[in-house]
Design a protein around this motif. Structure first.
Motif, PDB file in Angstrom:
ATOM      1  N   SER A 151       0.620  -1.152   0.283  1.00 28.15           N
ATOM      2  CA  SER A 151      -0.241  -0.149  -0.138  1.00 28.15           C
ATOM      3  C   SER A 151       0.677   1.027   0.023  1.00 28.15           C
ATOM      4  CB  SER A 151      -1.022  -0.187   1.235  1.00 28.15           C
ATOM      5  OG  SER A 151      -1.919   1.692   1.664  1.00 28.15           O
ATOM      6  N   PHE A 152       0.343   2.288  -0.695  1.00 21.70           N
ATOM      7  CA  PHE A 152       1.303   3.502  -0.589  1.00 21.70           C
ATOM      8  C   PHE A 152       1.443   4.303   0.387  1.00 21.70           C
ATOM      9  CE2 PHE A 152       2.450   2.127  -4.753  1.00 21.70           C
ATOM     10  CZ  PHE A 152       3.447   2.351  -5.260  1.00 21.70           C
ATOM     11  N   THR A 153       0.340   3.789   1.653  1.00 21.76           N
ATOM     12  CA  THR A 153      -0.614   5.061   2.765  1.00 21.76           C
ATOM     13  C   THR A 153       0.055   3.858   4.095  1.00 21.76           C
ATOM     14  OG1 THR A 153      -2.554   4.267   1.964  1.00 21.76           O
ATOM     15  CG2 THR A 153      -1.944   5.732   1.111  1.00 21.76           C
ATOM     16  N   SER A 154       0.508   2.881   3.974  1.00 23.20           N
ATOM     17  CA  SER A 154       0.486   2.152   5.877  1.00 23.20           C
ATOM     18  C   SER A 154       2.292   1.319   5.099  1.00 23.20           C
ATOM     19  CB  SER A 154      -0.054   0.991   5.034  1.00 23.20           C
ATOM     20  OG  SER A 154      -0.276   0.186   3.890  1.00 23.20           O
ATOM     21  N   PHE A 155       2.900   1.167   6.447  1.00 22.12           N
ATOM     22  CA  PHE A 155       3.902   0.725   6.421  1.00 22.12           C
ATOM     23  C   PHE A 155       3.611  -1.287   5.923  1.00 22.12           C
ATOM     24  CE2 PHE A 155       4.815   4.185  10.187  1.00 22.12           C
ATOM     25  CZ  PHE A 155       5.917   4.805   9.078  1.00 22.12           C
ATOM     26  N   ALA A 156       4.696  -1.615   5.462  1.00 22.90           N
ATOM     27  CA  ALA A 156       4.878  -2.958   4.550  1.00 22.90           C
ATOM     28  C   ALA A 156       4.411  -3.874   6.383  1.00 22.90           C
ATOM     29  CB  ALA A 156       5.973  -3.760   4.149  1.00 22.90           C
ATOM     30  N   GLY A 157       4.903  -3.746   7.375  1.00 26.50           N
ATOM     31  CA  GLY A 157       4.251  -5.125   8.778  1.00 26.50           C
ATOM     32  C   GLY A 157       5.238  -4.171   9.757  1.00 26.50           C
ATOM     33  N   GLU A 158       5.105  -5.756  10.277  1.00 29.55           N
ATOM     34  CA  GLU A 158       5.219  -5.305  11.842  1.00 29.55           C
ATOM     35  C   GLU A 158       6.562  -5.947  12.203  1.00 29.55           C
ATOM     36  OE1 GLU A 158       2.717  -7.406  14.307  1.00 29.55           O
ATOM     37  OE2 GLU A 158       0.955  -6.865  13.784  1.00 29.55           O
ATOM     38  N   HIS A 159       6.744  -5.646  13.069  1.00 34.06           N
ATOM     39  CA  HIS A 159       8.378  -5.586  13.818  1.00 34.06           C
ATOM     40  C   HIS A 159       8.672  -6.065  14.357  1.00 34.06           C
ATOM     41  CE1 HIS A 159       9.053  -2.347  10.532  1.00 34.06           C
ATOM     42  NE2 HIS A 159       8.727  -1.552  11.607  1.00 34.06           N
ATOM     43  N   GLU A 160       9.310  -7.227  14.588  1.00 34.84           N
ATOM     44  CA  GLU A 160       9.739  -8.349  15.814  1.00 34.84           C
ATOM     45  C   GLU A 160      10.536  -7.478  16.804  1.00 34.84           C
ATOM     46  OE1 GLU A 160       9.614 -12.031  14.570  1.00 34.84           O
ATOM     47  OE2 GLU A 160       7.553 -11.601  14.774  1.00 34.84           O
ATOM     48  N   ALA A 161      10.914  -7.313  17.457  1.00 38.46           N
ATOM     49  CA  ALA A 161      11.888  -6.236  18.328  1.00 38.46           C
ATOM     50  C   ALA A 161      12.856  -7.204  19.072  1.00 38.46           C
ATOM     51  CB  ALA A 161      11.099  -5.503  19.592  1.00 38.46           C
ATOM     52  N   ALA A 162      13.841  -7.376  19.024  1.00 31.66           N
ATOM     53  CA  ALA A 162      14.713  -8.559  19.413  1.00 31.66           C
ATOM     54  C   ALA A 162      13.912  -8.646  21.539  1.00 31.66           C
ATOM     55  CB  ALA A 162      15.650  -8.292  19.510  1.00 31.66           C
ATOM     56  N   ALA A 163      14.501  -9.527  21.730  1.00 32.45           N
ATOM     57  CA  ALA A 163      14.170  -9.828  23.338  1.00 32.45           C
ATOM     58  C   ALA A 163      15.574  -9.317  23.689  1.00 32.45           C
ATOM     59  CB  ALA A 163      13.870 -11.125  24.131  1.00 32.45           C
ATOM     60  N   ALA A 164      15.670  -7.625  23.913  1.00 29.16           N
ATOM     61  CA  ALA A 164      16.731  -7.237  24.157  1.00 29.16           C
ATOM     62  C   ALA A 164      16.672  -5.934  25.154  1.00 29.16           C
ATOM     63  CB  ALA A 164      17.725  -7.495  23.257  1.00 29.16           C
ATOM     64  N   ALA A 165      17.772  -6.057  26.042  1.00 34.46           N
ATOM     65  CA  ALA A 165      17.559  -4.400  27.573  1.00 34.46           C
ATOM     66  C   ALA A 165      16.787  -3.384  26.365  1.00 34.46           C
ATOM     67  CB  ALA A 165      18.589  -4.329  27.822  1.00 34.46           C
ATOM     68  N   PRO A 166      15.913  -2.069  27.284  1.00 33.53           N
ATOM     69  CA  PRO A 166      15.597  -1.217  26.138  1.00 33.53           C
ATOM     70  C   PRO A 166      17.010  -0.494  25.204  1.00 33.53           C
ATOM     71  CG  PRO A 166      15.005  -1.273  27.784  1.00 33.53           C
ATOM     72  CD  PRO A 166      15.731  -2.332  28.001  1.00 33.53           C
ATOM     73  N   VAL A 167      17.125   0.011  24.314  1.00 37.00           N
ATOM     74  CA  VAL A 167      18.268   0.780  23.499  1.00 37.00           C
ATOM     75  C   VAL A 167      17.634   2.086  23.919  1.00 37.00           C
ATOM     76  CG1 VAL A 167      16.829   1.320  21.477  1.00 37.00           C
ATOM     77  CG2 VAL A 167      19.747   1.119  21.560  1.00 37.00           C
ATOM     78  N   LEU A 168      16.641   2.200  24.631  1.00 39.23           N
ATOM     79  CA  LEU A 168      15.907   3.923  25.085  1.00 39.23           C
ATOM     80  C   LEU A 168      15.356   3.672  26.344  1.00 39.23           C
ATOM     81  CD1 LEU A 168      16.006   7.054  24.315  1.00 39.23           C
ATOM     82  CD2 LEU A 168      13.809   6.871  23.032  1.00 39.23           C
ATOM     83  N   LYS A 169      15.617   4.009  27.371  1.00 42.55           N
ATOM     84  CA  LYS A 169      14.279   4.633  28.407  1.00 42.55           C
ATOM     85  C   LYS A 169      13.991   5.761  28.870  1.00 42.55           C
ATOM     86  CE  LYS A 169      13.824   2.158  32.345  1.00 42.55           C
ATOM     87  NZ  LYS A 169      14.022   0.823  34.305  1.00 42.55           N
ATOM     88  N   ALA A 170      12.955   6.479  28.451  1.00 45.20           N
ATOM     89  CA  ALA A 170      12.653   8.013  29.379  1.00 45.20           C
ATOM     90  C   ALA A 170      11.243   7.420  30.679  1.00 45.20           C
ATOM     91  CB  ALA A 170      11.320   7.927  28.491  1.00 45.20           C
ATOM     92  N   THR A 171      12.064   7.882  31.562  1.00 46.22           N
ATOM     93  CA  THR A 171      11.658   7.987  33.134  1.00 46.22           C
ATOM     94  C   THR A 171      11.617   8.873  33.686  1.00 46.22           C
ATOM     95  OG1 THR A 171      12.637   5.639  33.351  1.00 46.22           O
ATOM     96  CG2 THR A 171      11.941   7.213  35.510  1.00 46.22           C
ATOM     97  N   ASP A 172       9.715   9.380  33.816  1.00 47.49           N
ATOM     98  CA  ASP A 172       9.180  10.342  34.181  1.00 47.49           C
ATOM     99  C   ASP A 172       9.540  11.280  33.531  1.00 47.49           C
ATOM    100  OD1 ASP A 172       8.106  11.584  36.450  1.00 47.49           O
ATOM    101  OD2 ASP A 172       9.342  11.799  37.774  1.00 47.49           O
ATOM    102  N   LEU A 173       9.422  12.042  32.348  1.00 42.41           N
ATOM    103  CA  LEU A 173       9.901  13.585  32.092  1.00 42.41           C
ATOM    104  C   LEU A 173       8.642  13.814  32.256  1.00 42.41           C
ATOM    105  CD1 LEU A 173      11.702  12.260  28.475  1.00 42.41           C
ATOM    106  CD2 LEU A 173      12.262  12.037  30.302  1.00 42.41           C
ATOM    107  N   SER A 174       9.427  15.167  33.517  1.00 39.94           N
ATOM    108  CA  SER A 174       8.439  16.407  33.711  1.00 39.94           C
ATOM    109  C   SER A 174       8.853  17.633  33.239  1.00 39.94           C
ATOM    110  CB  SER A 174       8.317  15.966  34.742  1.00 39.94           C
ATOM    111  OG  SER A 174       7.546  15.121  35.606  1.00 39.94           O
TER     112      SER A 174
END
Length: 501
Positions: A246-269
């Motif tokens: 489709s020209f208006t949607s992404f191709a599919g889902e991504h399966e994130a590896a079972a790994a530690a977060p590459v980004l973690k945001a905590t209580d941003l205020s």
């Protein structure tokens, strides 16, 4: 007799024929769609119509007479107003000043009647759903509200022709409905409207006729009714539509590896902006930030990137905290950001494609303070090919490229830094169907290679189809999280509706 007519117009730039014998006709009371891929010539045609450029061949006729405007102000004085995708007003001036700029009401001794101006501005903008204090600087308002101010200003000058260039790109659904109401009123008054948009639903809802450009040439013109969407897209792209994607949607889902977060945001205020926002992104995962305009999506992106001062909270990349959050420290840690307003905060329009791409990585390419030109050329060539950037050469000025290719140049610069996390704020805003599909496919590809992606989009369908998880925000706070089968447009709307009740 037509209201506005372009007859056989051509326009040449160094190495690029932007318009090639293009003709276009706008009738009074007509909403006319002008579409095509980025680089097709839409913006150039608009600039020819409004006097920014003089054509190399052909002519422009307005109300039956040949015209040659000396610039946008000359065209506006004649009754042709333009609303650009990037709000073209003065952010430091008040909302009222922007609305009446150049035609301020004056008192008996010739001074600006500020009280009257503010009063009339309040009355006018209330019809556009804007209830903010008109004495505030325009730049403090959300982009969508700024766009509505620009629209109100264009309509107030008693225009006979209104050009709308991606007018809904920064608007929420409620504001879009207000815009369509304004268009209906203009239609009834006999105003001709040129409507540029990449959103096909909008075109089929409000437009009477369509003109399609491709590579600077006219490829189709006629009534929109009866033209199937697949035919319209095929005309734009010059090839059959790929049934496999489709020209208006992404191709599919991504399966994130079972790994530690590459980004973690905590209580941003941050006072009046964010209130305890927390989320994680794993390698190979696309996390969407959902919510209405003003929910805190862009503020969250800026907070993670160190561009928004925080009262509390922490950001970690690969388990390592950003001790002193700033754009520089975030970049060094592996966070790359594509801002919502690419022209104001992203690319350098006066520099070349090559200079823009290399801008963020020059220190890495230097030995004893000397930058390797060969390495720059290799990196630039690699990303121009990978992202299919259309330019006459790496040395072409970025300001001369189409909006979609400018966006690709900015993405190329970000990718050249070798990021671990990519923060994308409206990555497909204002770009056409073909370029949009390419950017979406690239996001898919980057995630599959293990990059963590945070995605903000005002297009709910795009956000849902492009994300593995969606963090829903309202008033700067997290009000819900969608995972797996919960990631649907209906569920997103339900969460927002419940939060607002």
């Amino acid at each position: 007799m037509s209201l506005l007519e372009v007859v056989g117009v051509s326009k040449q730039f160094p190495g690029v024929r932007a318009l090639d014998d293009v003709s276009f006709t706008l009738n009074a009371g007509e909403v006319h769609a002008l579409v095509g891929e980025n680089g097709a010539g839409k913006s150039t045609l608009i600039k020819v119509l409004t006097g920014v450029y003089r054509p190399d061949g052909g002519e422009v006729r307005y109300q039956g007479e040949a015209v040659s405007f000396n610039g946008p102000l000359d065209a506006q004085a004649a009754g042709i107003s333009t609303i650009y995708q990037e709000v073209n007003l003065v952010p430091l001036m008040s909302v009222a000043r922007n609305l009446f700029l150049g035609r301020e009401p004056r008192n008996a001794i010739g001074l600006v009647d500020v009280a009257r101006m503010n009063r009339e501005a309040t009355d006018v903008l209330s019809g556009y759903g804007i209830t903010s204090d008109v004495r505030r600087p325009l730049g403090l308002m959300p982009l969508g509200a700024q766009q509505m101010v620009a629209l109100a200003r264009a309509v107030m000058v008693d225009a006979k022709v209104v050009v709308m260039d991606e007018p809904t790109s920064s608007l929420e659904p409620r504001e879009v409905e207000t815009l369509f109401g304004v268009i209906h009123r203009l239609h009834e008054r006999g105003v001709g409207i040129i409507y540029v948009s990449h959103r096909l639903d909008e075109l089929y809802r409000i437009c009477d006729r369509v003109t399609i450009l491709r590579d600077g040439k006219l490829v189709h013109a006629g009534k929109l009714e009866g033209l199937q969407r697949v035919e319209l897209v095929s005309h734009m792209l010059g090839r059959p539509v790929d049934a496999g994607r489709s020209f208006t949607s992404f191709a599919g889902e991504h399966e994130a590896a079972a790994a530690a977060p590459v980004l973690k945001a905590t209580d941003l205020s941050s006072r009046h902006r964010l209130n305890g926002v927390s989320f994680e992104v794993r390698p190979g995962e696309v996390v969407g930030l959902g919510g209405l305009l003003g929910a805190g999506r862009s503020e969250t992106i800026k907070a993670v990137a160190g561009a928004l001062p925080l009262d509390s909270g922490a950001v970690e990349v690969d388990g390592r905290p950003l001790r002193r959050p700033s754009p520089v420290s975030a970049l060094r840690a592996g966070i790359a950001v594509q801002p919502e307003d690419r022209k104001a905060e992203g690319i350098a329009l006066g520099l070349s494609v090559r200079e823009n791409i290399a801008l963020a990585i020059l220190p890495r390419l230097a030995t004893a303070g000397v930058v390797s030109e060969r390495k720059i050329d290799e990196i630039v060539d690699t990303f121009m090919q990978r992202l299919r950037i259309k330019a006459s050469s790496p040395h072409q000025r970025v300001g001369d490229l189409s909006g979609g290719n400018q966006q690709k140049v900015l993405l190329a610069r970000l990718l050249a830094t070798g990021p671990k996390v990519l923060l994308l704020d409206e990555p497909t805003r204002g770009i056409d169907v073909g370029a949009k599909a390419e950017v979406q496919a690239l996001i898919d590809e980057l995630a599959s290679e293990g990059l963590g992606v945070v995605l903000v989009s005002s297009d709910a369908e795009e956000l849902i189809e492009g994300s593995d998880r969606v963090v829903v925000l309202r008033d700067g706070a997290v009000v819900g999280m969608l995972r797996g089968e919960e990631v649907t447009t209906e569920q997103l709307m339900n969460v927002i509706a419940v939060a607002a009740s």
